[in-house]
Design a protein around this motif. Structure first.
Motif, mmCIF file in Angstrom:
data_model
loop_
_atom_site.group_PDB
_atom_site.id
_atom_site.type_symbol
_atom_site.label_atom_id
_atom_site.label_comp_id
_atom_site.label_asym_id
_atom_site.label_seq_id
_atom_site.Cartn_x
_atom_site.Cartn_y
_atom_site.Cartn_z
ATOM 1 N N GLY A 1 63.823 66.672 44.109
ATOM 2 C CA GLY A 1 63.834 66.625 42.651
ATOM 3 C C GLY A 1 64.977 67.336 41.976
ATOM 4 O O GLY A 1 65.080 67.320 40.749
ATOM 5 N N VAL A 2 65.869 67.984 42.743
ATOM 6 C CA VAL A 2 66.952 68.743 42.123
ATOM 7 C C VAL A 2 68.214 68.660 42.986
ATOM 8 O O VAL A 2 68.137 68.636 44.220
ATOM 9 C CB VAL A 2 66.544 70.222 41.911
ATOM 10 C CG1 VAL A 2 66.178 70.882 43.220
ATOM 11 C CG2 VAL A 2 67.637 70.997 41.207
ATOM 12 N N SER B 1 70.115 60.274 41.332
ATOM 13 C CA SER B 1 68.696 60.006 41.508
ATOM 14 C C SER B 1 67.843 61.266 41.354
ATOM 15 O O SER B 1 66.615 61.183 41.214
ATOM 16 C CB SER B 1 68.441 59.393 42.895
ATOM 17 O OG SER B 1 68.853 60.285 43.916
ATOM 18 N N ALA B 2 68.481 62.437 41.370
ATOM 19 C CA ALA B 2 67.741 63.689 41.223
ATOM 20 C C ALA B 2 67.202 63.816 39.797
ATOM 21 O O ALA B 2 67.854 63.427 38.830
ATOM 22 C CB ALA B 2 68.638 64.872 41.548
ATOM 23 N N LYS B 3 66.000 64.382 39.671
ATOM 24 C CA LYS B 3 65.424 64.571 38.345
ATOM 25 C C LYS B 3 66.159 65.638 37.551
ATOM 26 O O LYS B 3 66.278 65.567 36.333
ATOM 27 C CB LYS B 3 63.943 64.953 38.477
ATOM 28 C CG LYS B 3 63.050 63.835 38.965
ATOM 29 C CD LYS B 3 61.591 64.287 38.980
ATOM 30 C CE LYS B 3 60.681 63.158 39.438
ATOM 31 N NZ LYS B 3 59.265 63.592 39.493
ATOM 32 N N VAL B 4 66.628 66.674 38.253
ATOM 33 C CA VAL B 4 67.317 67.782 37.596
ATOM 34 C C VAL B 4 68.671 67.980 38.264
ATOM 35 O O VAL B 4 68.763 68.086 39.484
ATOM 36 C CB VAL B 4 66.485 69.085 37.693
ATOM 37 C CG1 VAL B 4 67.282 70.261 37.132
ATOM 38 C CG2 VAL B 4 65.178 68.934 36.940
ATOM 39 N N ILE C 1 61.821 74.780 39.397
ATOM 40 C CA ILE C 1 61.929 73.414 38.912
ATOM 41 C C ILE C 1 60.595 72.724 39.130
ATOM 42 O O ILE C 1 60.090 72.660 40.265
ATOM 43 C CB ILE C 1 63.032 72.634 39.655
ATOM 44 C CG1 ILE C 1 64.345 73.428 39.710
ATOM 45 C CG2 ILE C 1 63.232 71.260 39.022
ATOM 46 C CD1 ILE C 1 65.003 73.629 38.392
ATOM 47 N N SER C 2 60.019 72.191 38.068
ATOM 48 C CA SER C 2 58.736 71.501 38.185
ATOM 49 C C SER C 2 58.661 70.379 37.158
ATOM 50 O O SER C 2 58.872 70.631 35.959
ATOM 51 C CB SER C 2 57.573 72.475 37.977
ATOM 52 O OG SER C 2 56.330 71.809 38.068
ATOM 53 N N GLY C 3 58.403 69.170 37.624
ATOM 54 C CA GLY C 3 58.257 68.038 36.711
ATOM 55 C C GLY C 3 59.492 67.794 35.868
ATOM 56 O O GLY C 3 59.378 67.360 34.719
ATOM 57 N N GLY C 4 60.655 68.071 36.414
ATOM 58 C CA GLY C 4 61.890 67.879 35.665
ATOM 59 C C GLY C 4 62.214 68.991 34.693
ATOM 60 O O GLY C 4 63.209 68.922 33.975
ATOM 61 N N GLU C 5 61.392 70.036 34.651
ATOM 62 C CA GLU C 5 61.607 71.163 33.753
ATOM 63 C C GLU C 5 62.197 72.346 34.513
ATOM 64 O O GLU C 5 61.896 72.577 35.690
ATOM 65 C CB GLU C 5 60.293 71.576 33.096
ATOM 66 C CG GLU C 5 59.662 70.498 32.225
ATOM 67 C CD GLU C 5 60.512 70.163 31.012
ATOM 68 O OE1 GLU C 5 61.119 71.098 30.445
ATOM 69 O OE2 GLU C 5 60.574 68.979 30.641
ATOM 70 N N ILE C 6 63.036 73.120 33.816
ATOM 71 C CA ILE C 6 63.700 74.289 34.396
ATOM 72 C C ILE C 6 63.107 75.544 33.766
ATOM 73 O O ILE C 6 63.125 75.710 32.542
ATOM 74 C CB ILE C 6 65.219 74.260 34.117
ATOM 75 C CG1 ILE C 6 65.834 72.977 34.658
ATOM 76 C CG2 ILE C 6 65.906 75.488 34.707
ATOM 77 C CD1 ILE C 6 67.280 72.759 34.200
ATOM 78 N N GLY D 1 75.066 63.733 32.729
ATOM 79 C CA GLY D 1 73.667 63.970 33.046
ATOM 80 C C GLY D 1 73.319 65.361 33.522
ATOM 81 O O GLY D 1 72.164 65.611 33.916
ATOM 82 N N ALA D 2 74.267 66.304 33.488
ATOM 83 C CA ALA D 2 73.957 67.669 33.906
ATOM 84 C C ALA D 2 72.922 68.283 32.976
ATOM 85 O O ALA D 2 73.009 68.161 31.750
ATOM 86 C CB ALA D 2 75.224 68.516 33.915
ATOM 87 N N ASP D 3 71.948 68.958 33.561
ATOM 88 C CA ASP D 3 70.894 69.596 32.772
ATOM 89 C C ASP D 3 71.182 71.067 32.504
ATOM 90 O O ASP D 3 70.722 71.619 31.505
ATOM 91 C CB ASP D 3 69.559 69.475 33.502
ATOM 92 C CG ASP D 3 69.109 68.034 33.625
ATOM 93 O OD1 ASP D 3 68.806 67.418 32.591
ATOM 94 O OD2 ASP D 3 69.088 67.514 34.761
#
Length: 241
Positions: free
Chosen positions: A104-105, A144-147, A229-234, A181-183
């Protein structure tokens, strides 16, 4: 849920041994999924400083990526600085500017140091077109990574800390990273932690800075960042010694 430890500005040669031991014990006890080290392993890029830094990093026994800091370029030897600036990194060369993929990251590197600059203070940041192009390519490959996290040494824009980075081409780089797309952008250099939201384009990017584990503290005590990192949240927690 991936957990990352973000640490910076260790400065072997001016290291805080108590802080290093505290961090190492925390790594052993909590076993984070990866370590992000955003530069300045050494104080003066001496061989013995690199050897001590490499021994310490390898003893942590975790996946890691390591960025190059301005203090890691040869200080007293201008020829080596220009022609073989990273030779003393060989003990940890596989970790240098290494992209990391976790569930996911993704963590991608951005080099902000320069062997030479057209200004007197070479300690400040510089983002070259070549470095930015490589980072943007790595982001595309990891889309493809969420974060998506970018790891660099110098803050790309000033975070409001006592020390400054004055990174040339930093604001432009930040805009392009946000568009790609960098978070978040993880950095060091200023020796004080921060976590701020920055509107680079039509989307917000987190600017996350780690403190120092050296004796060269400024406004804050020795610290590092825990990043969950959880569910796309930092979620960022500053861990202070």
């Amino acid at each position: 849920m991936p957990r990352l430890f973000h640490v910076s500005d260790i400065h072997f040669g001016a290291e805080d041994r108590a802080a290093l031991d505290w961090f190492a014990q925390t790594v052993r006890d909590e076993q984070p999924d990866a370590l992000i080290v955003t530069g300045d392993l050494t104080m003066r890029a001496r061989r013995r400083e690199f050897e001590a830094a490499a021994d310490w990093l390898l003893s942590l026994d975790r996946p890691m990526t390591v960025e190059v800091g301005n203090h890691d370029l040869p200080y007293f030897n201008p020829l080596r600085r220009l022609f073989s600036p990273y030779r003393r990194y060989r003990a940890v060369e596989r970790a240098i500017e290494r992209p990391l993929e976790l569930p996911g990251v993704a963590v991608v590197p951005l080099k902000t140091t320069a062997r030479f600059q057209w200004r007197l203070n070479w300690s400040k940041g510089h983002v070259s077109r070549r470095s930015l192009k490589r980072t943007l390519r790595l982001i595309e490959e990891a889309s493809s990574a969420k974060v998506l996290l970018v790891a660099a040494h110098h803050p790309l824009v000033e975070p409001g800390t006592a020390a400054t980075s004055k990174t040339r081409h930093g604001p432009r780089a930040l805009r392009m990273l946000a568009e790609a797309g960098a978070d978040a952008v993880l950095t060091g250099h200023v020796h004080d932690p921060f976590d701020i939201a920055h509107d680079a384009t039509d989307r917000s990017v987190r600017l996350i800075g780690a403190g120092t584990l050296s004796e060269r503290t400024r406004m804050s005590r020795p610290s590092f960042n825990q990043i969950d990192i959880s569910g796309g949240e930092i979620e960022v927690s500053c861990r202070v010694m």
